[in-house]
Design a protein around this motif. Sequence first.
Motif, short mmCIF file in Angstrom:
data_model
loop_
_atom_site.label_atom_id
_atom_site.label_comp_id
_atom_site.label_asym_id
_atom_site.label_seq_id
_atom_site.Cartn_x
_atom_site.Cartn_y
_atom_site.Cartn_z
N TYR A 149 0.84 -1.19 0.00
CA TYR A 149 0.00 0.00 0.00
C TYR A 149 0.88 1.24 0.00
N LEU A 150 0.43 2.21 -0.74
CA LEU A 150 1.15 3.48 -0.83
C LEU A 150 0.27 4.60 -0.28
N PHE A 151 0.91 5.52 0.40
CA PHE A 151 0.20 6.61 1.05
C PHE A 151 0.88 7.93 0.74
N TRP A 152 0.07 8.98 0.79
CA TRP A 152 0.60 10.34 0.83
C TRP A 152 0.06 11.02 2.07
N TYR A 153 0.98 11.72 2.77
CA TYR A 153 0.61 12.54 3.91
C TYR A 153 1.09 13.96 3.68
N LYS A 154 0.34 14.89 4.23
CA LYS A 154 0.70 16.31 4.15
C LYS A 154 1.06 16.81 5.55
N GLN A 155 2.13 17.59 5.65
CA GLN A 155 2.52 18.19 6.92
C GLN A 155 2.57 19.71 6.73
N PRO A 156 1.50 20.40 7.07
CA PRO A 156 1.50 21.87 6.93
C PRO A 156 2.44 22.50 7.96
N PRO A 157 2.66 23.81 7.85
CA PRO A 157 3.57 24.48 8.79
C PRO A 157 3.20 24.27 10.26
N SER A 158 1.96 24.00 10.55
CA SER A 158 1.55 23.76 11.94
C SER A 158 2.09 22.44 12.49
N GLY A 159 2.55 21.55 11.61
CA GLY A 159 3.29 20.37 12.06
C GLY A 159 2.56 19.05 12.09
N GLU A 160 1.25 19.04 12.07
CA GLU A 160 0.55 17.75 12.14
C GLU A 160 0.66 17.01 10.82
N LEU A 161 0.42 15.73 10.85
CA LEU A 161 0.46 14.89 9.65
C LEU A 161 -0.97 14.57 9.23
N VAL A 162 -1.28 14.91 8.00
CA VAL A 162 -2.64 14.74 7.49
C VAL A 162 -2.64 13.71 6.38
N PHE A 163 -3.44 12.67 6.55
CA PHE A 163 -3.56 11.63 5.54
C PHE A 163 -4.26 12.18 4.30
#
Lengths: 113, 115
Positions: free
Chosen positions: B33-47
């Motif tokens: 399985y492949l995933f992409w996560y986003k980490q905005p400047p606020s620091g959390e990891l968003v699926f």
Amino acid sequence: EAQVTQNPRYLITVTGKKLTVTCSQNMNHEYMSWYRQDPGLGLRQIYYSMNVEVTDKGDVPEGYKVSRKEKRNFPLILESPSPNQTSLYFCASSYRGARNEQFFGPGTRLTVL
Amino acid sequence: AQKVTQAQTEISVVEKEDVTLDCVYETRDTTYYLFWYKQPPSGELVFLIRRNSFDEQNEISGRYSWNFQKSTSSFNFTITASQVVDSAVYFCALSETGGGNKLTFGTGTQLKVEL
């Protein structure tokens, strides 16, 4: 609200002073894991747990301990922190199985002086 | 052993430009399985998305699209008409069926969208 919580969010400490970072999830997930994030290295797994009382080493376990006495909690313990453990730490949880999305806590920024 | 490579360390674009973030992976498993996560400047990891190895259909979600190509072991992410709010670090990650729940992350791509 379904979430993973971590405490503290920020911590500055000194070399050798034992510390614990707590992690708790309210989604009844079997799997929990700790990662550290360092510039240029992405996220690397420290330890993980497939269920209560079952823990195992990840890719960078040296200097860390964990325990899983309850399903919802997975604390990360640094018995004798050193400056090279200065990092951003994330706890994550999910249902068992590679297909399952992992939910991440907000992160703990640790500085060891 | 599993490995994820994100060769682009940092990308800067002007708002409304399209941008593609590259992800190349290595695995010996046939099911993964492949995933992409986003980490905005606020620091959390968003699926953002999950893809399994048997589904090579491209996926579109609003301005986001993903191109999975097994032949080149790539899972690229395109943002159309980028916006300042897209500025973040984006991580590609891989989990193998034989690896439990372990996620192997790439080193991330810092995307900066400027006005």
